[in-house]
Write a protein that holds these residues in place. Structure first.
Motif, PDB file in Angstrom:
ATOM      1  N   PRO A   5       0.824  -1.212   0.000  1.00  0.00           N
ATOM      2  CA  PRO A   5       0.000   0.000   0.000  1.00  0.00           C
ATOM      3  C   PRO A   5       0.858   1.263   0.000  1.00  0.00           C
ATOM      4  N   VAL A   6       0.315   2.313  -0.568  1.00  0.00           N
ATOM      5  CA  VAL A   6       1.052   3.578  -0.675  1.00  0.00           C
ATOM      6  C   VAL A   6       1.513   4.076   0.687  1.00  0.00           C
ATOM      7  N   ALA A   7       0.624   4.065   1.677  1.00  0.00           N
ATOM      8  CA  ALA A   7       0.982   4.580   3.011  1.00  0.00           C
ATOM      9  C   ALA A   7       2.140   3.795   3.615  1.00  0.00           C
ATOM     10  N   ASP A   8       2.149   2.481   3.429  1.00  0.00           N
ATOM     11  CA  ASP A   8       3.247   1.662   3.963  1.00  0.00           C
ATOM     12  C   ASP A   8       4.552   1.959   3.238  1.00  0.00           C
ATOM     13  N   ALA A   9       4.463   2.162   1.917  1.00  0.00           N
ATOM     14  CA  ALA A   9       5.668   2.490   1.149  1.00  0.00           C
ATOM     15  C   ALA A   9       6.247   3.822   1.599  1.00  0.00           C
ATOM     16  N   LEU A  10       5.392   4.815   1.800  1.00  0.00           N
ATOM     17  CA  LEU A  10       5.876   6.125   2.247  1.00  0.00           C
ATOM     18  C   LEU A  10       6.505   6.044   3.632  1.00  0.00           C
ATOM     19  N   LYS A  11       5.913   5.266   4.527  1.00  0.00           N
ATOM     20  CA  LYS A  11       6.495   5.110   5.869  1.00  0.00           C
ATOM     21  C   LYS A  11       7.873   4.454   5.778  1.00  0.00           C
ATOM     22  N   THR A  12       8.001   3.441   4.935  1.00  0.00           N
ATOM     23  CA  THR A  12       9.297   2.780   4.758  1.00  0.00           C
ATOM     24  C   THR A  12      10.340   3.768   4.252  1.00  0.00           C
ATOM     25  N   ILE A  13       9.958   4.596   3.303  1.00  0.00           N
ATOM     26  CA  ILE A  13      10.886   5.585   2.740  1.00  0.00           C
ATOM     27  C   ILE A  13      11.319   6.582   3.807  1.00  0.00           C
ATOM     28  N   ILE A  14      10.354   7.177   4.496  1.00  0.00           N
ATOM     29  CA  ILE A  14      10.666   8.232   5.469  1.00  0.00           C
ATOM     30  C   ILE A  14      11.481   7.677   6.626  1.00  0.00           C
ATOM     31  N   ASP A  15      11.182   6.455   7.040  1.00  0.00           N
ATOM     32  CA  ASP A  15      11.940   5.849   8.148  1.00  0.00           C
ATOM     33  C   ASP A  15      13.415   5.635   7.777  1.00  0.00           C
ATOM     34  N   ALA A  16      13.700   5.537   6.488  1.00  0.00           N
ATOM     35  CA  ALA A  16      15.072   5.280   6.045  1.00  0.00           C
ATOM     36  C   ALA A  16      15.868   6.564   5.807  1.00  0.00           C
ATOM     37  N   ILE A  17      15.217   7.716   5.936  1.00  0.00           N
ATOM     38  CA  ILE A  17      15.844   8.990   5.582  1.00  0.00           C
ATOM     39  C   ILE A  17      16.487   9.637   6.806  1.00  0.00           C
ATOM     40  N   SER A  18      17.681  10.151   6.637  1.00  0.00           N
ATOM     41  CA  SER A  18      18.310  11.000   7.656  1.00  0.00           C
ATOM     42  C   SER A  18      18.592  12.359   7.029  1.00  0.00           C
ATOM     43  N   PRO A  19      18.371  13.447   7.783  1.00  0.00           N
ATOM     44  CA  PRO A  19      18.542  14.790   7.219  1.00  0.00           C
ATOM     45  C   PRO A  19      19.983  15.061   6.787  1.00  0.00           C
ATOM     46  N   THR A  20      20.130  15.951   5.834  1.00  0.00           N
ATOM     47  CA  THR A  20      21.451  16.377   5.387  1.00  0.00           C
ATOM     48  C   THR A  20      22.095  17.263   6.461  1.00  0.00           C
ATOM     49  N   LYS A  21      23.386  17.504   6.308  1.00  0.00           N
ATOM     50  CA  LYS A  21      24.089  18.400   7.229  1.00  0.00           C
ATOM     51  C   LYS A  21      23.749  19.850   6.898  1.00  0.00           C
ATOM     52  N   ASN A  22      24.312  20.756   7.680  1.00  0.00           N
ATOM     53  CA  ASN A  22      24.025  22.182   7.518  1.00  0.00           C
ATOM     54  C   ASN A  22      25.202  22.902   6.882  1.00  0.00           C
ATOM     55  N   GLU A  23      24.912  24.076   6.346  1.00  0.00           N
ATOM     56  CA  GLU A  23      25.957  24.960   5.844  1.00  0.00           C
ATOM     57  C   GLU A  23      25.511  26.400   6.054  1.00  0.00           C
ATOM     58  N   VAL A  24      26.479  27.300   6.097  1.00  0.00           N
ATOM     59  CA  VAL A  24      26.192  28.722   6.287  1.00  0.00           C
ATOM     60  C   VAL A  24      26.307  29.415   4.937  1.00  0.00           C
ATOM     61  N   VAL A  25      25.265  30.192   4.599  1.00  0.00           N
ATOM     62  CA  VAL A  25      25.264  30.911   3.323  1.00  0.00           C
ATOM     63  C   VAL A  25      24.920  32.372   3.577  1.00  0.00           C
ATOM     64  N   PRO A  26      25.396  33.279   2.709  1.00  0.00           N
ATOM     65  CA  PRO A  26      24.985  34.683   2.833  1.00  0.00           C
ATOM     66  C   PRO A  26      23.513  34.846   2.491  1.00  0.00           C
ATOM     67  N   LEU A  27      22.916  35.910   3.001  1.00  0.00           N
ATOM     68  CA  LEU A  27      21.501  36.166   2.733  1.00  0.00           C
ATOM     69  C   LEU A  27      21.189  36.153   1.245  1.00  0.00           C
ATOM     70  N   SER A  28      22.109  36.658   0.438  1.00  0.00           N
ATOM     71  CA  SER A  28      21.876  36.749  -1.004  1.00  0.00           C
ATOM     72  C   SER A  28      21.725  35.390  -1.670  1.00  0.00           C
ATOM     73  N   GLN A  29      22.132  34.318  -0.987  1.00  0.00           N
ATOM     74  CA  GLN A  29      22.035  32.973  -1.547  1.00  0.00           C
ATOM     75  C   GLN A  29      21.047  32.087  -0.784  1.00  0.00           C
ATOM     76  N   ALA A  30      20.252  32.689   0.083  1.00  0.00           N
ATOM     77  CA  ALA A  30      19.412  31.890   0.974  1.00  0.00           C
ATOM     78  C   ALA A  30      17.968  31.749   0.506  1.00  0.00           C
ATOM     79  N   ASN A  31      17.574  32.448  -0.541  1.00  0.00           N
ATOM     80  CA  ASN A  31      16.180  32.341  -0.978  1.00  0.00           C
ATOM     81  C   ASN A  31      15.839  30.905  -1.386  1.00  0.00           C
ATOM     82  N   GLY A  32      14.726  30.390  -0.853  1.00  0.00           N
ATOM     83  CA  GLY A  32      14.288  29.045  -1.181  1.00  0.00           C
ATOM     84  C   GLY A  32      14.990  27.945  -0.412  1.00  0.00           C
ATOM     85  N   ARG A  33      15.994  28.291   0.385  1.00  0.00           N
ATOM     86  CA  ARG A  33      16.702  27.278   1.170  1.00  0.00           C
ATOM     87  C   ARG A  33      15.908  26.961   2.435  1.00  0.00           C
ATOM     88  N   ILE A  34      16.274  25.857   3.081  1.00  0.00           N
ATOM     89  CA  ILE A  34      15.584  25.406   4.284  1.00  0.00           C
ATOM     90  C   ILE A  34      16.396  25.795   5.507  1.00  0.00           C
TER      91      ILE A  34
END
Length: 404
Positions: A5-34
């Motif tokens: 099922p779709v819900a089970d597949a999505l749970k499997t995917i999300i459970d396997a994900i670890s967030p990326t590391k961070n970086e520092v950027v100037p304001l001029s390059q930060a639009n749309g970033r997280i």
């Protein structure tokens, strides 16, 4: 083998994900970033009580209609009045300028008459009138923008006003996108017999980029087993955060992707999903790399890329993986559904009463790109859902460009 099922597949995917590391950027390059951390106020804004109008600063005890006040100076932005007002005094003041000591109100310049250094009030004045209090915009310690926010121009203006020249953001996930198939040639090629244009990457790349991925084009790999194995090994050795293949995911004699990935040490969590279109979809991992094997049919590739890969990108960036799903009324009847969850192509429409509805497209061919190009959303139709009548509410997954 039963379909996942779709819900089970999505749970499997999300459970396997670890967030990326961070970086520092100037304001001029930060639009749309997280944003990877809260943006906090390190001072009060404004840092003083200031005027919200061009006019005259006074104490409200002197602010009666007809009162005459002596103008004893000027307070301008960047050049405050130095003294302290006493009874019967006022200063000329401009928008954004600090309030003089002894003043607690501003009367608009349109509501006085001036004769030399004397003004006559043409209205009553109340304490606090036309004054921006210290910290009115934000105060020391306030959280201005919360972590995991996708930064907009408005956020960046606020960050600049709060004196943050750089921001800590999530690194964009490195993604490699590769197509497989003997029949594929790039746009602009002269088509030979039995060839088709490779279109998937031109939809998937901007889709994934929109949600924050840094996408590399891995090209087209022919349906030769050894060639496919060598190329996929090379791409996996580069250790991208996400590897996406399109094509070769089904059960045909020349669909080698699944067995080649397994030979290369990929731990496949699932293959074949109860989704329509896009049943032959693979998901697995190898080390830090998350692998998706999408179907080759273009609509199937774009639907599964939206439904399954986009949540993985968002999770990599520390965001909620949830799609934007709302309930809207159908503007026409919709047919019943089979045993797989159907992401039916659809378009948002404004009804005659100015409310929003959704118009489902009855086209279900997984290679029919014209109908997909006319869509800005998907009606999410559960397995074995009976037909729906015009006006009934349905779940609608809205694509971001539909609301931008």
């Amino acid at each position: 083998m039963s379909l996942l099922p779709v819900a089970d597949a999505l749970k499997t995917i999300i459970d396997a994900i670890s967030p990326t590391k961070n970086e520092v950027v100037p304001l001029s390059q930060a639009n749309g970033r997280i944003l990877a951390h809260d943006i906090a106020a390190v001072f009060d804004q404004p840092p003083f009580d200031g005027s919200a109008m061009d006019g005259y600063a006074l104490n409200a005890t002197d602010g009666q209609l007809g009162a005459k006040l002596e103008v004893v100076g000027i307070s301008a932005a960047g050049e405050a009045f130095d003294g302290t007002l006493t009874t019967g005094q006022c200063t000329r003041i401009y928008t954004g300028a600090p309030m003089p000591k002894g003043a607690n109100a501003v009367i608009m310049q349109e509501k006085i008459t001036r004769d030399g250094d004397t003004i006559t009030l043409e209205d009553d004045v109340a304490a606090g009138q036309n004054v921006r209090d210290k910290g009115n915009d934000f105060a020391l310690g306030d959280v201005l923008v919360g972590m995991d926010t996708k930064l907009s121009p408005f956020h960046l203006a606020l960050a600049a006003a709060a004196n943050h020249p750089t921001l800590q953001v999530r690194k964009a996930p490195k993604m490699t996108l590769v197509a497989t198939g003997d029949e594929l040639v790039p746009p602009g090629a002269t088509l030979q017999k039995d060839q088709i244009i490779a279109s998937n990457g031109f939809g998937l790349t901007p889709l994934f980029t929109h949600f924050g991925a840094d996408v590399k084009d891995g090209g087209i790999i022919k349906d030769d087993r050894e060639t496919l194995k060598n190329e996929l090994k090379r791409l996996l050795d580069e250790k991208p955060d996400i590897l996406v293949t399109t094509g070769g995911a089904s059960v045909g004699d020349r669909d080698y992707v699944k067995e080649v990935l397994e030979e290369l040490g990929v731990d496949l969590s699932f293959w074949k999903i109860a989704v329509r279109p896009g049943k032959p979809l693979m998901f697995g991992t190898k080390g830090k790399t998350t692998i998706f094997g999408l179907p080759g049919n273009p609509v199937s590739a774009l639907v599964t890329g939206t439904v399954f890969v986009v949540p993985a990108i968002k999770a990599k960036l520390g965001q909620s993986p949830q799609h934007m799903v709302v309930q809207l009324p159908l503007t026409t009847d919709m047919s019943s559904n089979g045993p797989r969850q159907h992401y039916r192509r659809a378009k948002l429409v404004t009804k005659p009463d100015a409310t929003l509805g959704v118009d489902p497209n009855m086209q279900s061919d997984s290679a029919h790109l014209t109908s997909l190009s006319q869509s800005d959303s998907f009606v999410v139709q559960p397995p074995l859902c009976k037909g729906k009548a015009e006006g009934e509410l349905v779940d609608v997954l809205i694509m971001p460009w539909a609301v931008s």
